[in-house]
Scaffold this motif. Structure first.
Motif, PDB file in Angstrom:
ATOM      1  N   UNK A 204      27.353  12.597  -1.918  1.00 32.98           N
ATOM      2  CA  UNK A 204      27.261  12.884  -0.490  1.00 32.98           C
ATOM      3  C   UNK A 204      26.127  12.121   0.184  1.00 32.98           C
ATOM      4  N   UNK A 205      25.221  11.564  -0.623  1.00 28.85           N
ATOM      5  CA  UNK A 205      24.040  10.892  -0.053  1.00 28.85           C
ATOM      6  C   UNK A 205      24.102   9.378  -0.171  1.00 28.85           C
ATOM      7  N   UNK A 206      25.169   8.841  -0.759  1.00 31.86           N
ATOM      8  CA  UNK A 206      25.225   7.408  -1.049  1.00 31.86           C
ATOM      9  C   UNK A 206      25.752   6.628   0.158  1.00 31.86           C
ATOM     10  N   UNK A 207      25.014   5.609   0.539  1.00 33.48           N
ATOM     11  CA  UNK A 207      25.441   4.679   1.585  1.00 33.48           C
ATOM     12  C   UNK A 207      25.063   3.272   1.120  1.00 33.48           C
ATOM     13  N   UNK A 208      26.040   2.518   0.646  1.00 34.15           N
ATOM     14  CA  UNK A 208      25.762   1.170   0.148  1.00 34.15           C
ATOM     15  C   UNK A 208      27.018   0.328   0.272  1.00 34.15           C
ATOM     16  N   UNK A 214      29.912   8.145   4.308  1.00 30.19           N
ATOM     17  CA  UNK A 214      30.308   8.406   5.691  1.00 30.19           C
ATOM     18  C   UNK A 214      31.721   7.925   5.972  1.00 30.19           C
ATOM     19  N   UNK A 215      32.166   6.890   5.272  1.00 33.30           N
ATOM     20  CA  UNK A 215      33.518   6.372   5.472  1.00 33.30           C
ATOM     21  C   UNK A 215      34.549   7.176   4.677  1.00 33.30           C
ATOM     22  N   UNK A 217      34.016  10.652   3.890  1.00 37.84           N
ATOM     23  CA  UNK A 217      33.587  12.045   3.903  1.00 37.84           C
ATOM     24  C   UNK A 217      34.757  13.021   3.978  1.00 37.84           C
ATOM     25  N   UNK A 218      35.871  12.589   4.561  1.00 38.23           N
ATOM     26  CA  UNK A 218      37.013  13.494   4.703  1.00 38.23           C
ATOM     27  C   UNK A 218      37.475  14.022   3.349  1.00 38.23           C
ATOM     28  N   UNK A 219      37.467  13.146   2.340  1.00 41.75           N
ATOM     29  CA  UNK A 219      37.965  13.555   1.023  1.00 41.75           C
ATOM     30  C   UNK A 219      36.821  13.898   0.072  1.00 41.75           C
ATOM     31  N   UNK A 220      35.795  13.050   0.030  1.00 43.92           N
ATOM     32  CA  UNK A 220      34.723  13.304  -0.922  1.00 43.92           C
ATOM     33  C   UNK A 220      33.912  14.530  -0.532  1.00 43.92           C
ATOM     34  N   UNK A 221      33.952  14.925   0.732  1.00 49.06           N
ATOM     35  CA  UNK A 221      33.278  16.151   1.119  1.00 49.06           C
ATOM     36  C   UNK A 221      33.903  17.376   0.485  1.00 49.06           C
ATOM     37  N   UNK A 222      35.174  17.265   0.080  1.00 46.52           N
ATOM     38  CA  UNK A 222      35.864  18.388  -0.555  1.00 46.52           C
ATOM     39  C   UNK A 222      35.520  18.535  -2.035  1.00 46.52           C
ATOM     40  N   UNK A 223      34.913  17.488  -2.601  1.00 47.11           N
ATOM     41  CA  UNK A 223      34.618  17.566  -4.031  1.00 47.11           C
ATOM     42  C   UNK A 223      33.632  18.682  -4.357  1.00 47.11           C
ATOM     43  N   UNK A 224      32.678  18.935  -3.443  1.00 42.40           N
ATOM     44  CA  UNK A 224      31.746  20.033  -3.686  1.00 42.40           C
ATOM     45  C   UNK A 224      32.466  21.377  -3.620  1.00 42.40           C
ATOM     46  N   UNK A 225      33.409  21.527  -2.695  1.00 41.47           N
ATOM     47  CA  UNK A 225      34.181  22.761  -2.632  1.00 41.47           C
ATOM     48  C   UNK A 225      35.026  22.950  -3.890  1.00 41.47           C
ATOM     49  N   UNK A 226      35.661  21.867  -4.319  1.00 38.51           N
ATOM     50  CA  UNK A 226      36.430  21.944  -5.563  1.00 38.51           C
ATOM     51  C   UNK A 226      35.523  22.273  -6.743  1.00 38.51           C
ATOM     52  N   UNK A 227      34.329  21.686  -6.738  1.00 42.24           N
ATOM     53  CA  UNK A 227      33.383  21.948  -7.823  1.00 42.24           C
ATOM     54  C   UNK A 227      32.950  23.407  -7.816  1.00 42.24           C
ATOM     55  N   UNK A 228      32.747  23.978  -6.608  1.00 42.95           N
ATOM     56  CA  UNK A 228      32.369  25.381  -6.525  1.00 42.95           C
ATOM     57  C   UNK A 228      33.460  26.293  -7.059  1.00 42.95           C
ATOM     58  N   UNK A 229      34.726  25.994  -6.699  1.00 43.67           N
ATOM     59  CA  UNK A 229      35.851  26.781  -7.204  1.00 43.67           C
ATOM     60  C   UNK A 229      35.962  26.657  -8.722  1.00 43.67           C
ATOM     61  N   UNK A 230      35.797  25.444  -9.233  1.00 43.63           N
ATOM     62  CA  UNK A 230      35.847  25.226 -10.685  1.00 43.63           C
ATOM     63  C   UNK A 230      34.733  26.002 -11.384  1.00 43.63           C
TER      64      UNK A 230
END
Length: 321
Positions: A204-208, A214-215, A217-230
């Motif tokens: 979530x903090x990588x910009x390179x 930021x480009x 975020x729509x999908x990778x922002x969900x990875x934390x939610x999926x990780x929480x459910x897991x």
């Protein structure tokens, strides 16, 4: 060494490419690729990765046969080490190294991984990526590896439920070895999940040039939610295994208490006999019954009657249950 190169088509599916070597031009053109390297020696990896002119610390992490850096983010490269659910019984746990360049994702693993094979099979046209770029491929790979870990944890929960059912039917049938194996598995899966959650958070903090959150975020922002459910699923599975361990401990404690109770009752039954035998073992000539011809049999009868009465009393009071 097994080297496979795939391109990502306009339909967001994989296309096998014939390349057998890597080229520095890949980070400049518009073709998004996936390079999978399996069972390569450090020398072979060094030769393959030389065209990309990686920074020394990134190259060193790629070449090491054991885990060294969980994540490194640089201007032109993103490096991650993601463990798999395999190897719960091994001292060196298997993992996949991800090297993300501008338009290329390189996966490096020492052993054959079914997850990689499943991704290759699924992305041949049946299950397209959310976009035709390398970031979409990275997202898909991370999600699939995480799903395999959760599936493995669910299988452990199923085994624990079966053992728990068998325990209620026959508590003495519980096998501590099986419980120990389940605990080792779930401990490994929990550690793997923690690493996945860490990677998801840092992404979530990588910009390179290699990866821009930021480009994506729509999908990778969900990875934390999926990780929480897991994490909740794995925690619930761990609780079930721990409950099974407590059930086994309770069965063992109950058996120990039953044996101690039996020994206590046995001691209580023989205590009067011990007292009588101790008295008649004294070196005196005027003990009661010494002059009676059948005194020995009378004393033996008294002792047996005393033991029978004591045992009967305990039985009536329910001490033998």
């Amino acid at each position: 060494m097994n080297l496979r190169v795939f391109g990502i088509s306009k339909n967001s599916t994989l296309i096998p490419l014939p390349e057998t070597t890597l080229s520095a031009s890949w980070v400049q053109d518009d073709v998004h690729r996936w390079v999978d390297i399996e069972a390569a020696t450090p020398e072979e990896l060094d030769e393959l990765l030389t065209p990309f002119r990686l920074r020394p610390e990134v190259l060193a992490a790629c070449l090491k046969p054991e885990r060294s850096e969980r994540m490194m983010s640089q201007k032109t490269a993103l490096y991650m080490e993601v463990p798999t659910h395999l190897g719960w019984d091994q001292s060196e746990k298997p993992y996949v190294s991800f090297l993300c360049l501008k338009s290329t994702v390189i996966t490096i693993h020492r052993d054959k991984l079914h997850t990689i094979e499943d991704v290759i099979r699924d992305l041949d046209g049946d299950v397209p990526l959310y976009a035709n770029n390398s970031s979409a491929l990275l997202y898909y790979l991370l999600v699939e590896i995480g799903k395999q870990t959760v599936n493995a944890a669910l299988r452990v929960r199923e085994e624990a439920e079966q053992l728990d059912h068998a325990c209620h039917e026959n508590p003495d049938a519980l096998d501590p070895q099986k419980i120990s194996i389940l605990r080792r598995k779930i401990s490994h899966y929990a550690a793997v999940h923690d690493d996945h959650a860490y990677c998801a958070g840092v992404l979530q903090t990588v910009e390179s040039e290699a990866f821009s959150f930021s480009e994506q975020s729509r999908f990778f922002g969900e990875t934390l939610q999926l990780s929480g459910l897991s994490g909740q699923i794995i925690t619930g599975t761990a609780d079930r295994v721990n409950s099974l361990q407590r059930d086994y401990d309770a069965v063992v404690q109950s058996n120990v208490e039953s044996r101690l109770q039996f020994l206590t009752i046995l001691s209580a039954v023989f205590l009067p006999l011990t007292l009588i035998s101790g008295l008649y073992g004294m070196n005196f000539n005027d003990l009661p019954g010494m002059g009676v011809k059948s005194g020995y049999l009378i004393v033996i009868g008294i002792m047996l009657t005393t033991a029978a009465l004591t045992a009967g009393y305990f039985y009536i009071r329910g001490w033998f249950e």
